[in-house]
Design a protein around this motif. Structure first.
Motif, PDB file in Angstrom:
ATOM      1  N   VAL A  21       0.835  -1.199   0.000  1.00 46.78           N
ATOM      2  CA  VAL A  21       0.000   0.000   0.000  1.00 46.78           C
ATOM      3  C   VAL A  21       0.873   1.253   0.000  1.00 46.78           C
ATOM      4  N   TYR A  22       1.907   1.257   0.819  1.00 49.92           N
ATOM      5  CA  TYR A  22       2.808   2.417   0.844  1.00 49.92           C
ATOM      6  C   TYR A  22       3.441   2.636  -0.525  1.00 49.92           C
ATOM      7  N   ARG A  23       3.851   1.560  -1.155  1.00 54.49           N
ATOM      8  CA  ARG A  23       4.458   1.693  -2.490  1.00 54.49           C
ATOM      9  C   ARG A  23       3.446   2.206  -3.510  1.00 54.49           C
ATOM     10  N   ALA A  24       2.236   1.683  -3.461  1.00 56.93           N
ATOM     11  CA  ALA A  24       1.205   2.086  -4.421  1.00 56.93           C
ATOM     12  C   ALA A  24       0.789   3.538  -4.230  1.00 56.93           C
ATOM     13  N   THR A  25       0.768   4.006  -2.997  1.00 55.07           N
ATOM     14  CA  THR A  25       0.329   5.379  -2.739  1.00 55.07           C
ATOM     15  C   THR A  25       1.445   6.405  -2.903  1.00 55.07           C
ATOM     16  N   ALA A  26       2.657   5.948  -3.126  1.00 61.74           N
ATOM     17  CA  ALA A  26       3.786   6.877  -3.303  1.00 61.74           C
ATOM     18  C   ALA A  26       3.587   7.777  -4.513  1.00 61.74           C
ATOM     19  N   VAL A  27       2.798   7.334  -5.480  1.00 65.55           N
ATOM     20  CA  VAL A  27       2.581   8.122  -6.698  1.00 65.55           C
ATOM     21  C   VAL A  27       1.275   8.920  -6.653  1.00 65.55           C
ATOM     22  N   PHE A  28       0.554   8.863  -5.549  1.00 64.90           N
ATOM     23  CA  PHE A  28      -0.672   9.647  -5.416  1.00 64.90           C
ATOM     24  C   PHE A  28      -0.312  11.138  -5.464  1.00 64.90           C
ATOM     25  N   PRO A  29      -1.261  11.976  -5.855  1.00 68.53           N
ATOM     26  CA  PRO A  29      -0.981  13.420  -5.914  1.00 68.53           C
ATOM     27  C   PRO A  29      -0.532  13.965  -4.554  1.00 68.53           C
ATOM     28  N   LEU A  36      -6.455  11.421   1.462  1.00 72.11           N
ATOM     29  CA  LEU A  36      -6.679  10.011   1.164  1.00 72.11           C
ATOM     30  C   LEU A  36      -5.417   9.165   1.342  1.00 72.11           C
ATOM     31  N   THR A  37      -4.273   9.674   0.930  1.00 73.25           N
ATOM     32  CA  THR A  37      -3.022   8.919   1.082  1.00 73.25           C
ATOM     33  C   THR A  37      -2.773   8.575   2.544  1.00 73.25           C
ATOM     34  N   SER A  38      -2.918   9.557   3.399  1.00 72.48           N
ATOM     35  CA  SER A  38      -2.710   9.349   4.830  1.00 72.48           C
ATOM     36  C   SER A  38      -3.732   8.361   5.396  1.00 72.48           C
ATOM     37  N   GLN A  39      -4.988   8.502   5.013  1.00 73.86           N
ATOM     38  CA  GLN A  39      -6.045   7.606   5.502  1.00 73.86           C
ATOM     39  C   GLN A  39      -5.768   6.152   5.101  1.00 73.86           C
ATOM     40  N   ILE A  40      -5.393   5.965   3.847  1.00 73.13           N
ATOM     41  CA  ILE A  40      -5.117   4.624   3.337  1.00 73.13           C
ATOM     42  C   ILE A  40      -3.942   4.003   4.084  1.00 73.13           C
ATOM     43  N   VAL A  85      -9.261   4.344  -7.070  1.00 73.68           N
ATOM     44  CA  VAL A  85      -9.413   3.951  -8.476  1.00 73.68           C
ATOM     45  C   VAL A  85     -10.371   4.917  -9.166  1.00 73.68           C
ATOM     46  N   ASP A  86     -11.498   5.178  -8.505  1.00 78.75           N
ATOM     47  CA  ASP A  86     -12.508   6.071  -9.086  1.00 78.75           C
ATOM     48  C   ASP A  86     -11.948   7.462  -9.365  1.00 78.75           C
ATOM     49  N   LEU A  87     -11.035   7.924  -8.524  1.00 81.18           N
ATOM     50  CA  LEU A  87     -10.429   9.248  -8.700  1.00 81.18           C
ATOM     51  C   LEU A  87      -9.251   9.240  -9.673  1.00 81.18           C
ATOM     52  N   GLY A  88      -8.869   8.058 -10.130  1.00 85.85           N
ATOM     53  CA  GLY A  88      -7.773   7.955 -11.088  1.00 85.85           C
ATOM     54  C   GLY A  88      -6.392   7.967 -10.448  1.00 85.85           C
ATOM     55  N   PHE A  89      -6.328   7.802  -9.122  1.00 80.14           N
ATOM     56  CA  PHE A  89      -5.041   7.791  -8.432  1.00 80.14           C
ATOM     57  C   PHE A  89      -4.376   6.420  -8.475  1.00 80.14           C
ATOM     58  N   LEU A  90      -5.190   5.375  -8.540  1.00 76.37           N
ATOM     59  CA  LEU A  90      -4.690   4.001  -8.465  1.00 76.37           C
ATOM     60  C   LEU A  90      -5.158   3.232  -9.696  1.00 76.37           C
ATOM     61  N   PRO A  91      -4.231   2.697 -10.483  1.00 75.47           N
ATOM     62  CA  PRO A  91      -4.633   1.899 -11.643  1.00 75.47           C
ATOM     63  C   PRO A  91      -5.443   0.660 -11.207  1.00 75.47           C
ATOM     64  N   SER A  92      -6.389   0.272 -12.028  1.00 77.36           N
ATOM     65  CA  SER A  92      -7.242  -0.876 -11.719  1.00 77.36           C
ATOM     66  C   SER A  92      -6.447  -2.145 -11.449  1.00 77.36           C
ATOM     67  N   GLU A  93      -5.351  -2.341 -12.187  1.00 79.61           N
ATOM     68  CA  GLU A  93      -4.524  -3.533 -11.998  1.00 79.61           C
ATOM     69  C   GLU A  93      -3.892  -3.538 -10.603  1.00 79.61           C
ATOM     70  N   ASP A  94      -3.443  -2.369 -10.165  1.00 82.40           N
ATOM     71  CA  ASP A  94      -2.854  -2.270  -8.825  1.00 82.40           C
ATOM     72  C   ASP A  94      -3.919  -2.504  -7.755  1.00 82.40           C
TER      73      ASP A  94
END
Length: 127
Positions: A21-29, A36-40, A85-94
């Motif tokens: 999760v930390y790796r996936a959220t590293a590219v969030f805005p 959202l990044t902090s919450q996740i 995903v809905d906001l376009g921050f996380l690719p569906s595959e991830d």
């Protein structure tokens, strides 16, 4: 019961999930760093933290309670990932990869809860 929370497969997989999760959220805005990044990230950490804290408690009932908290945090995490995903921050595959790990962790936690319940019934002589 295990001697250390580190021996619990549920804790091990939940920790792996948190790292992913930390790796996936590293590219969030950057604008989401305190949103959202902090919450996740907090939800993901809460899962394995609650497993560890519960395992360190004295009674099986307390452990079950903390496992329940871990389940709640896990479901919170899964919901937040869906919004990402809905906001376009996380690719569906991830999302699919993370959600599959989360589903596996949920099954492991539920297995621990069932095991604790079975042991409690056996100890009390109930069927």
């Amino acid at each position: 019961m295990s001697y250390s929370y580190r021996d619990l497969v549920a804790w091990q997989r939940a920790k792996d999930l948190s790292v992913a999760v930390y790796r996936a959220t590293a590219v969030f805005p950057k604008s989401e760093l305190y949103g959202l990044t902090s919450q996740i990230r907090r939800a993901s950490i809460s899962v394995f933290s609650n497993i560890a804290e519960g395992q360190g408690r004295i009674s099986k009932g307390e452990f079950q309670q903390f496992l329940g908290h871990a389940c709640g945090s896990l479901l919170e995490l899964r919901s937040q990932l869906e919004v990402s995903v809905d906001l376009g921050f996380l690719p569906s595959e991830d999302f699919k990869k993370l959600d599959d790990i989360a589903a596996h962790v949920l099954r492991l936690i539920n297995g621990l809860i069932d095991s604790l319940r079975s042991k409690s019934k056996a100890a009390s002589g109930s069927s």
